[in-house]
Design a protein around this motif. Structure first.
Motif, PDB file in Angstrom:
ATOM      1  N   MET A   1      36.413  37.327  43.006  1.00  0.00           N
ATOM      2  CA  MET A   1      36.043  36.659  41.783  1.00  0.00           C
ATOM      3  C   MET A   1      37.210  36.794  40.797  1.00  0.00           C
ATOM      4  SD  MET A   1      32.621  37.466  39.542  1.00  0.00           S
ATOM      5  CE  MET A   1      31.921  38.127  41.017  1.00  0.00           C
ATOM      6  N   ASN A   2      37.771  35.678  40.375  1.00  0.00           N
ATOM      7  CA  ASN A   2      38.915  35.697  39.486  1.00  0.00           C
ATOM      8  C   ASN A   2      38.464  35.549  38.032  1.00  0.00           C
ATOM      9  OD1 ASN A   2      41.283  35.195  38.004  1.00  0.00           O
ATOM     10  ND2 ASN A   2      42.290  34.415  39.831  1.00  0.00           N
ATOM     11  N   GLY A   3      38.758  36.564  37.237  1.00  0.00           N
ATOM     12  CA  GLY A   3      38.392  36.553  35.831  1.00  0.00           C
ATOM     13  C   GLY A   3      39.597  36.584  34.909  1.00  0.00           C
ATOM     14  N   THR A   4      40.754  36.181  35.420  1.00  0.00           N
ATOM     15  CA  THR A   4      41.980  36.269  34.628  1.00  0.00           C
ATOM     16  C   THR A   4      41.870  35.476  33.323  1.00  0.00           C
ATOM     17  OG1 THR A   4      43.278  36.607  36.638  1.00  0.00           O
ATOM     18  CG2 THR A   4      44.480  35.927  34.664  1.00  0.00           C
ATOM     19  N   ASP A   5      41.372  34.259  33.390  1.00  0.00           N
ATOM     20  CA  ASP A   5      41.262  33.451  32.168  1.00  0.00           C
ATOM     21  C   ASP A   5      40.280  34.066  31.177  1.00  0.00           C
ATOM     22  OD1 ASP A   5      43.132  31.619  33.065  1.00  0.00           O
ATOM     23  OD2 ASP A   5      41.628  30.231  33.870  1.00  0.00           O
ATOM     24  N   VAL A   6      39.165  34.588  31.681  1.00  0.00           N
ATOM     25  CA  VAL A   6      38.175  35.233  30.805  1.00  0.00           C
ATOM     26  C   VAL A   6      38.800  36.467  30.160  1.00  0.00           C
ATOM     27  CG1 VAL A   6      35.929  36.397  30.712  1.00  0.00           C
ATOM     28  CG2 VAL A   6      36.215  34.348  32.130  1.00  0.00           C
ATOM     29  N   ALA A   7      39.503  37.276  30.951  1.00  0.00           N
ATOM     30  CA  ALA A   7      40.157  38.472  30.410  1.00  0.00           C
ATOM     31  C   ALA A   7      41.179  38.089  29.339  1.00  0.00           C
ATOM     32  CB  ALA A   7      40.808  39.275  31.529  1.00  0.00           C
ATOM     33  N   VAL A  24      47.704  39.801  29.715  1.00  0.00           N
ATOM     34  CA  VAL A  24      46.904  39.986  30.930  1.00  0.00           C
ATOM     35  C   VAL A  24      47.635  39.283  32.061  1.00  0.00           C
ATOM     36  CG1 VAL A  24      44.707  39.493  32.069  1.00  0.00           C
ATOM     37  CG2 VAL A  24      44.744  40.128  29.634  1.00  0.00           C
ATOM     38  N   VAL A  25      48.010  40.047  33.077  1.00  0.00           N
ATOM     39  CA  VAL A  25      48.670  39.491  34.257  1.00  0.00           C
ATOM     40  C   VAL A  25      47.622  38.933  35.211  1.00  0.00           C
ATOM     41  CG1 VAL A  25      50.147  40.019  36.252  1.00  0.00           C
ATOM     42  CG2 VAL A  25      50.612  41.071  34.017  1.00  0.00           C
ATOM     43  N   SER A  26      46.588  39.734  35.489  1.00  0.00           N
ATOM     44  CA  SER A  26      45.506  39.281  36.369  1.00  0.00           C
ATOM     45  C   SER A  26      44.275  40.143  36.166  1.00  0.00           C
ATOM     46  CB  SER A  26      45.936  39.314  37.840  1.00  0.00           C
ATOM     47  OG  SER A  26      46.198  40.641  38.247  1.00  0.00           O
ATOM     48  N   ALA A  27      43.131  39.575  36.509  1.00  0.00           N
ATOM     49  CA  ALA A  27      41.849  40.278  36.467  1.00  0.00           C
ATOM     50  C   ALA A  27      40.993  39.645  37.559  1.00  0.00           C
ATOM     51  CB  ALA A  27      41.192  40.132  35.102  1.00  0.00           C
ATOM     52  N   SER A  28      40.939  40.315  38.691  1.00  0.00           N
ATOM     53  CA  SER A  28      40.261  39.730  39.837  1.00  0.00           C
ATOM     54  C   SER A  28      39.638  40.817  40.711  1.00  0.00           C
ATOM     55  CB  SER A  28      41.269  38.910  40.656  1.00  0.00           C
ATOM     56  OG  SER A  28      40.647  38.272  41.734  1.00  0.00           O
ATOM     57  N   ASP A  29      38.398  40.590  41.125  1.00  0.00           N
ATOM     58  CA  ASP A  29      37.719  41.479  42.070  1.00  0.00           C
ATOM     59  C   ASP A  29      37.759  42.946  41.645  1.00  0.00           C
ATOM     60  OD1 ASP A  29      37.013  39.330  43.768  1.00  0.00           O
ATOM     61  OD2 ASP A  29      39.022  39.355  44.621  1.00  0.00           O
ATOM     62  N   GLY A  30      37.515  43.220  40.385  1.00  0.00           N
ATOM     63  CA  GLY A  30      37.453  44.595  39.899  1.00  0.00           C
ATOM     64  C   GLY A  30      38.789  45.265  39.684  1.00  0.00           C
ATOM     65  N   VAL A  31      39.865  44.486  39.685  1.00  0.00           N
ATOM     66  CA  VAL A  31      41.204  45.032  39.442  1.00  0.00           C
ATOM     67  C   VAL A  31      41.809  44.306  38.243  1.00  0.00           C
ATOM     68  CG1 VAL A  31      43.528  45.416  40.365  1.00  0.00           C
ATOM     69  CG2 VAL A  31      41.534  45.559  41.897  1.00  0.00           C
ATOM     70  N   ALA A  72      31.748  36.023  34.710  1.00  0.00           N
ATOM     71  CA  ALA A  72      30.714  35.099  34.252  1.00  0.00           C
ATOM     72  C   ALA A  72      29.560  35.831  33.575  1.00  0.00           C
ATOM     73  CB  ALA A  72      30.190  34.280  35.433  1.00  0.00           C
ATOM     74  N   GLU A  73      29.552  37.163  33.648  1.00  0.00           N
ATOM     75  CA  GLU A  73      28.448  37.967  33.120  1.00  0.00           C
ATOM     76  C   GLU A  73      28.786  38.686  31.818  1.00  0.00           C
ATOM     77  OE1 GLU A  73      25.613  37.695  34.675  1.00  0.00           O
ATOM     78  OE2 GLU A  73      26.546  36.574  36.306  1.00  0.00           O
ATOM     79  N   ALA A 112      24.674  46.533  38.504  1.00  0.00           N
ATOM     80  CA  ALA A 112      23.319  46.747  37.982  1.00  0.00           C
ATOM     81  C   ALA A 112      23.190  46.227  36.552  1.00  0.00           C
ATOM     82  CB  ALA A 112      22.963  48.227  38.049  1.00  0.00           C
ATOM     83  N   LEU A 113      24.210  46.461  35.736  1.00  0.00           N
ATOM     84  CA  LEU A 113      24.194  45.963  34.359  1.00  0.00           C
ATOM     85  C   LEU A 113      24.203  44.439  34.340  1.00  0.00           C
ATOM     86  CD1 LEU A 113      24.571  46.950  31.271  1.00  0.00           C
ATOM     87  CD2 LEU A 113      26.917  46.159  31.626  1.00  0.00           C
ATOM     88  N   PHE A 114      25.082  43.836  35.138  1.00  0.00           N
ATOM     89  CA  PHE A 114      25.175  42.371  35.172  1.00  0.00           C
ATOM     90  C   PHE A 114      23.890  41.735  35.697  1.00  0.00           C
ATOM     91  CE2 PHE A 114      30.031  42.923  35.779  1.00  0.00           C
ATOM     92  CZ  PHE A 114      30.217  43.058  34.414  1.00  0.00           C
ATOM     93  N   ALA A 115      23.197  42.429  36.612  1.00  0.00           N
ATOM     94  CA  ALA A 115      21.932  41.919  37.168  1.00  0.00           C
ATOM     95  C   ALA A 115      20.751  42.200  36.239  1.00  0.00           C
ATOM     96  CB  ALA A 115      21.691  42.541  38.538  1.00  0.00           C
ATOM     97  N   ARG A 116      21.033  42.843  35.107  1.00  0.00           N
ATOM     98  CA  ARG A 116      20.019  43.193  34.109  1.00  0.00           C
ATOM     99  C   ARG A 116      19.015  44.221  34.627  1.00  0.00           C
ATOM    100  NH1 ARG A 116      20.603  39.650  29.727  1.00  0.00           N
ATOM    101  NH2 ARG A 116      21.892  37.878  30.215  1.00  0.00           N
ATOM    102  N   ALA A 117      19.443  45.020  35.598  1.00  0.00           N
ATOM    103  CA  ALA A 117      18.591  46.096  36.114  1.00  0.00           C
ATOM    104  C   ALA A 117      18.612  47.301  35.179  1.00  0.00           C
ATOM    105  CB  ALA A 117      19.044  46.511  37.513  1.00  0.00           C
ATOM    106  N   THR A 118      19.611  47.379  34.310  1.00  0.00           N
ATOM    107  CA  THR A 118      19.732  48.449  33.324  1.00  0.00           C
ATOM    108  C   THR A 118      20.466  47.900  32.101  1.00  0.00           C
ATOM    109  OG1 THR A 118      20.492  50.713  32.947  1.00  0.00           O
ATOM    110  CG2 THR A 118      21.913  49.318  34.307  1.00  0.00           C
ATOM    111  N   PRO A 119      20.093  48.375  30.902  1.00  0.00           N
ATOM    112  CA  PRO A 119      20.759  47.852  29.701  1.00  0.00           C
ATOM    113  C   PRO A 119      22.044  48.586  29.323  1.00  0.00           C
ATOM    114  CG  PRO A 119      18.946  49.258  29.062  1.00  0.00           C
ATOM    115  CD  PRO A 119      18.926  49.186  30.574  1.00  0.00           C
TER     116      PRO A 119
END
Length: 150
Positions: A1-7, A24-31, A72-73, A112-119
């Motif tokens: 999942m690439n989040g570079t633009d969001v970051a 920001v150089v990159s933000a993808s797959d938890g890195v 996206a979350e 878990a946070l993104f799935a709203r299982a915990t606040p």
């Protein structure tokens, strides 16, 4: 999942990032990978990046990694640093790059946070800062309290 633009959208406007020229150089797959090319105004008494610049790099790399776990979350998610530790290993000169890869615990907690299982969750991120020759100049950890408000 690439989040570079969001970051980039979330981290670029932060005043400390703008002041230091952090990108920001990159933000993808938890890195998350961020960089800065600090000028003399950010130097300490030996001419290397001041510790405040190094903490900015380590903080931003951790934030980029968190964003990269679920770009996206991120709406309504607030990550707040609660503690930080730095270990200085060599003078930090020239272009510097910080990299943070989330561990399995942080990934699971964020899922878990993104799935709203915990606040609210508590996680730790660790980042390495290297100079343009690849020399490890600083290692740092951040403890985060991450919560969802929406």
């Amino acid at each position: 999942m690439n989040g570079t633009d969001v970051a980039r959208d979330l981290l670029t406007p932060i005043p400390a990032h703008a002041t230091t020229g952090l990108s920001v150089v990159s933000a993808s797959d938890g890195v998350g990978v961020v960089a800065m090319d600090p000028g003399p105004s950010l130097a300490n008494v030996i001419g290397s990046l001041h510790s405040s610049g190094l903490i900015t790099l380590i903080d931003a790399a951790g934030l980029a990694a968190i964003i990269a776990a679920g770009p996206a979350e991120m709406d309504g998610v607030i990550p707040l640093g609660s503690a930080a530790t730095l270990r200085f290993l060599a003078p930090a000169r020239g272009r510097l790059t910080a990299t943070c890869a989330l561990d399995a615990h942080a990934r699971d907690q964020l899922a878990a946070l993104f799935a709203r299982a915990t606040p609210k969750i508590k996680i730790k991120t660790t980042a390495d800062v290297r100079d343009e020759r690849g020399t490890l100049v600083c290692e740092g950890t951040f403890r985060w309290s991450v919560r969802r408000i929406a």
